[in-house]
Scaffold this motif. Sequence first.
Motif, PDB file in Angstrom:
ATOM      1  N   ARG A 172       0.835  -1.201   0.000  1.00  0.00           N
ATOM      2  CA  ARG A 172       0.000   0.000   0.000  1.00  0.00           C
ATOM      3  C   ARG A 172       0.870   1.251   0.000  1.00  0.00           C
ATOM      4  N   THR A 173       1.965   1.225   0.725  1.00  0.00           N
ATOM      5  CA  THR A 173       2.889   2.363   0.743  1.00  0.00           C
ATOM      6  C   THR A 173       3.456   2.621  -0.643  1.00  0.00           C
ATOM      7  N   LYS A 174       3.832   1.554  -1.336  1.00  0.00           N
ATOM      8  CA  LYS A 174       4.373   1.697  -2.697  1.00  0.00           C
ATOM      9  C   LYS A 174       3.327   2.305  -3.636  1.00  0.00           C
ATOM     10  N   ILE A 175       2.083   1.864  -3.486  1.00  0.00           N
ATOM     11  CA  ILE A 175       1.002   2.428  -4.304  1.00  0.00           C
ATOM     12  C   ILE A 175       0.849   3.915  -4.002  1.00  0.00           C
ATOM     13  N   ASN A 176       0.826   4.263  -2.728  1.00  0.00           N
ATOM     14  CA  ASN A 176       0.600   5.654  -2.325  1.00  0.00           C
ATOM     15  C   ASN A 176       1.732   6.583  -2.752  1.00  0.00           C
ATOM     16  N   GLN A 177       2.876   6.025  -3.048  1.00  0.00           N
ATOM     17  CA  GLN A 177       4.016   6.848  -3.459  1.00  0.00           C
ATOM     18  C   GLN A 177       3.992   7.193  -4.949  1.00  0.00           C
ATOM     19  N   HIS A 178       2.988   6.686  -5.677  1.00  0.00           N
ATOM     20  CA  HIS A 178       3.018   6.889  -7.127  1.00  0.00           C
ATOM     21  C   HIS A 178       2.784   8.342  -7.528  1.00  0.00           C
ATOM     22  N   THR A 179       2.078   9.115  -6.695  1.00  0.00           N
ATOM     23  CA  THR A 179       1.875  10.522  -7.039  1.00  0.00           C
ATOM     24  C   THR A 179       3.191  11.293  -6.967  1.00  0.00           C
ATOM     25  N   ARG A 180       3.978  11.019  -5.941  1.00  0.00           N
ATOM     26  CA  ARG A 180       5.281  11.681  -5.825  1.00  0.00           C
ATOM     27  C   ARG A 180       6.233  11.218  -6.939  1.00  0.00           C
ATOM     28  N   ALA A 181       6.191   9.917  -7.225  1.00  0.00           N
ATOM     29  CA  ALA A 181       7.036   9.393  -8.302  1.00  0.00           C
ATOM     30  C   ALA A 181       6.666  10.043  -9.634  1.00  0.00           C
ATOM     31  N   GLY A 182       5.364  10.211  -9.865  1.00  0.00           N
ATOM     32  CA  GLY A 182       4.912  10.850 -11.096  1.00  0.00           C
ATOM     33  C   GLY A 182       5.387  12.285 -11.197  1.00  0.00           C
ATOM     34  N   TYR A 183       5.323  13.004 -10.088  1.00  0.00           N
ATOM     35  CA  TYR A 183       5.784  14.389 -10.063  1.00  0.00           C
ATOM     36  C   TYR A 183       7.260  14.470 -10.433  1.00  0.00           C
ATOM     37  N   GLU A 184       8.049  13.580  -9.911  1.00  0.00           N
ATOM     38  CA  GLU A 184       9.487  13.578 -10.210  1.00  0.00           C
ATOM     39  C   GLU A 184       9.750  13.235 -11.680  1.00  0.00           C
ATOM     40  N   MET A 185       8.900  12.408 -12.262  1.00  0.00           N
ATOM     41  CA  MET A 185       9.067  12.026 -13.659  1.00  0.00           C
ATOM     42  C   MET A 185       8.760  13.179 -14.612  1.00  0.00           C
ATOM     43  N   LEU A 186       7.897  14.100 -14.188  1.00  0.00           N
ATOM     44  CA  LEU A 186       7.520  15.214 -15.056  1.00  0.00           C
ATOM     45  C   LEU A 186       8.725  16.058 -15.454  1.00  0.00           C
ATOM     46  N   ALA A 187       9.654  16.254 -14.535  1.00  0.00           N
ATOM     47  CA  ALA A 187      10.842  17.055 -14.841  1.00  0.00           C
ATOM     48  C   ALA A 187      11.666  16.397 -15.945  1.00  0.00           C
ATOM     49  N   LYS A 188      11.785  15.073 -15.911  1.00  0.00           N
ATOM     50  CA  LYS A 188      12.554  14.356 -16.922  1.00  0.00           C
ATOM     51  C   LYS A 188      11.875  14.420 -18.292  1.00  0.00           C
ATOM     52  N   LEU A 189      10.564  14.618 -18.277  1.00  0.00           N
ATOM     53  CA  LEU A 189       9.812  14.710 -19.529  1.00  0.00           C
ATOM     54  C   LEU A 189       9.636  16.157 -19.980  1.00  0.00           C
ATOM     55  N   ASP A 190      10.190  17.096 -19.216  1.00  0.00           N
ATOM     56  CA  ASP A 190      10.060  18.528 -19.502  1.00  0.00           C
ATOM     57  C   ASP A 190       8.587  18.944 -19.521  1.00  0.00           C
ATOM     58  N   LEU A 191       7.850  18.476 -18.518  1.00  0.00           N
ATOM     59  CA  LEU A 191       6.413  18.756 -18.425  1.00  0.00           C
ATOM     60  C   LEU A 191       6.083  19.491 -17.128  1.00  0.00           C
ATOM     61  N   LYS A 192       6.844  20.479 -16.786  1.00  0.00           N
ATOM     62  CA  LYS A 192       6.638  21.195 -15.538  1.00  0.00           C
ATOM     63  C   LYS A 192       5.615  22.317 -15.717  1.00  0.00           C
ATOM     64  N   TYR A 193       4.407  21.906 -16.064  1.00  0.00           N
ATOM     65  CA  TYR A 193       3.301  22.845 -16.206  1.00  0.00           C
ATOM     66  C   TYR A 193       2.363  22.679 -15.013  1.00  0.00           C
ATOM     67  N   PRO A 194       1.799  23.757 -14.478  1.00  0.00           N
ATOM     68  CA  PRO A 194       0.961  23.647 -13.282  1.00  0.00           C
ATOM     69  C   PRO A 194      -0.251  22.743 -13.465  1.00  0.00           C
ATOM     70  N   GLU A 195      -0.856  22.762 -14.655  1.00  0.00           N
ATOM     71  CA  GLU A 195      -2.047  21.939 -14.876  1.00  0.00           C
ATOM     72  C   GLU A 195      -1.700  20.449 -14.855  1.00  0.00           C
ATOM     73  N   VAL A 196      -0.569  20.097 -15.450  1.00  0.00           N
ATOM     74  CA  VAL A 196      -0.143  18.698 -15.461  1.00  0.00           C
ATOM     75  C   VAL A 196       0.264  18.272 -14.055  1.00  0.00           C
ATOM     76  N   GLU A 197       1.032  19.123 -13.375  1.00  0.00           N
ATOM     77  CA  GLU A 197       1.460  18.809 -12.016  1.00  0.00           C
ATOM     78  C   GLU A 197       0.269  18.615 -11.092  1.00  0.00           C
ATOM     79  N   ALA A 198      -0.760  19.432 -11.267  1.00  0.00           N
ATOM     80  CA  ALA A 198      -1.944  19.315 -10.411  1.00  0.00           C
ATOM     81  C   ALA A 198      -2.623  17.968 -10.595  1.00  0.00           C
ATOM     82  N   CYS A 199      -2.776  17.539 -11.837  1.00  0.00           N
ATOM     83  CA  CYS A 199      -3.423  16.249 -12.087  1.00  0.00           C
ATOM     84  C   CYS A 199      -2.610  15.097 -11.489  1.00  0.00           C
TER      85      CYS A 199
END
Length: 337
Positions: free
Chosen positions: A230-257
């Motif tokens: 369950r902890t690993k599942i719950n960490q997916h939002t933070r993991a996704g946020y960190e992945m956005l930088a690597k994809l050059d997707l640091k837009y507020p609307e994307v980060e919010a979702c």
Amino acid sequence: MSAKQKHDIPDGLNEEYYQISSDILGSFNKYRPPLNIYSFKEDVGRLAPFYKVGGRLSNEQVEQLAAMSREGLLFVSRDDHPVYVKHISYQLDLVLVDRNLKEKEIADIFTQALTRRMGDFMAQPVPLVFEKLWVDLMVLTEYLSGDIHRSRALVRRLHKEHSLENHSVNCGFLGLALFGKLQAQDFEAGRINRKVFDRVTAGLFLHDLGMTKVPPFIRTKDKPLTGDERTKINQHTRAGYEMLAKLDLKYPEVEACVTEHHERLDGSGYPQKTRELSFPGRLCALVDSFCAMIVNRPYAEGLSPVAAAADLAQDRRYDKSMTAALQGLLMQDLRMK
């Protein structure tokens, strides 16, 4: 002057056949098109076979096809719809130039293309694969920006079975339709900011990209999760946020979702347990929950769309105006059961 005016092509013809433009013809294999082709015979006012799939065109026939397509005299059978859909789904921008496709046929093409693209990206979430997905998402926003009501046909094609890519596509389609309903006046008046629309679209489709960092055996487990799982599942939002930088997707609307789709208005969500959710965050939280409720899984069948929407409407953790709009979309606009 249109092809119909020049050649008096019967109105009913497009009910059984697609008229092939030069753009579409140019996307086919030059000598071995993927489906049967018919030419319109002006003297008898009917179609006649020109090429049968499996054969090979001569150079003279290739030139003939090009000339006939420019004159609006080439057709393929709508019986070959699955082949046509598959072909165009690999070159999605063709839906923007083919004026002979029906709205429901374009919805089929988007469903197939974006599900495949999302599957590729979720299997390999790297910039090179994402660039192809982004191109297709921008074709979608270009198509919908012309008429946001076209999103209703997409919602009628929500996947029934759960997978990471199916869930992403479902959330994208439903989220855009709901966004269109909530902002209908702005869309009709042309007041929607295109960059914001593009970024909200990307956020809806990519909100769960952090789940790619969760082992598949946990994501697909049909028994209760352990505390560590369950902890690993719950960490997916933070993991996704960190992945956005690597994809050059640091837009507020994307980060919010990505970061807010599991937050709730009463503060009971995660990871921040905040009560202050952005508009994209509230929208994505609702469609994420709804789309999770309506699909079949190995251990349970999904709810009907109307039943799922009714349950969410009674849940104060979600935006009340959005749950009401969701019910209206399903019951009035889409006539879903």
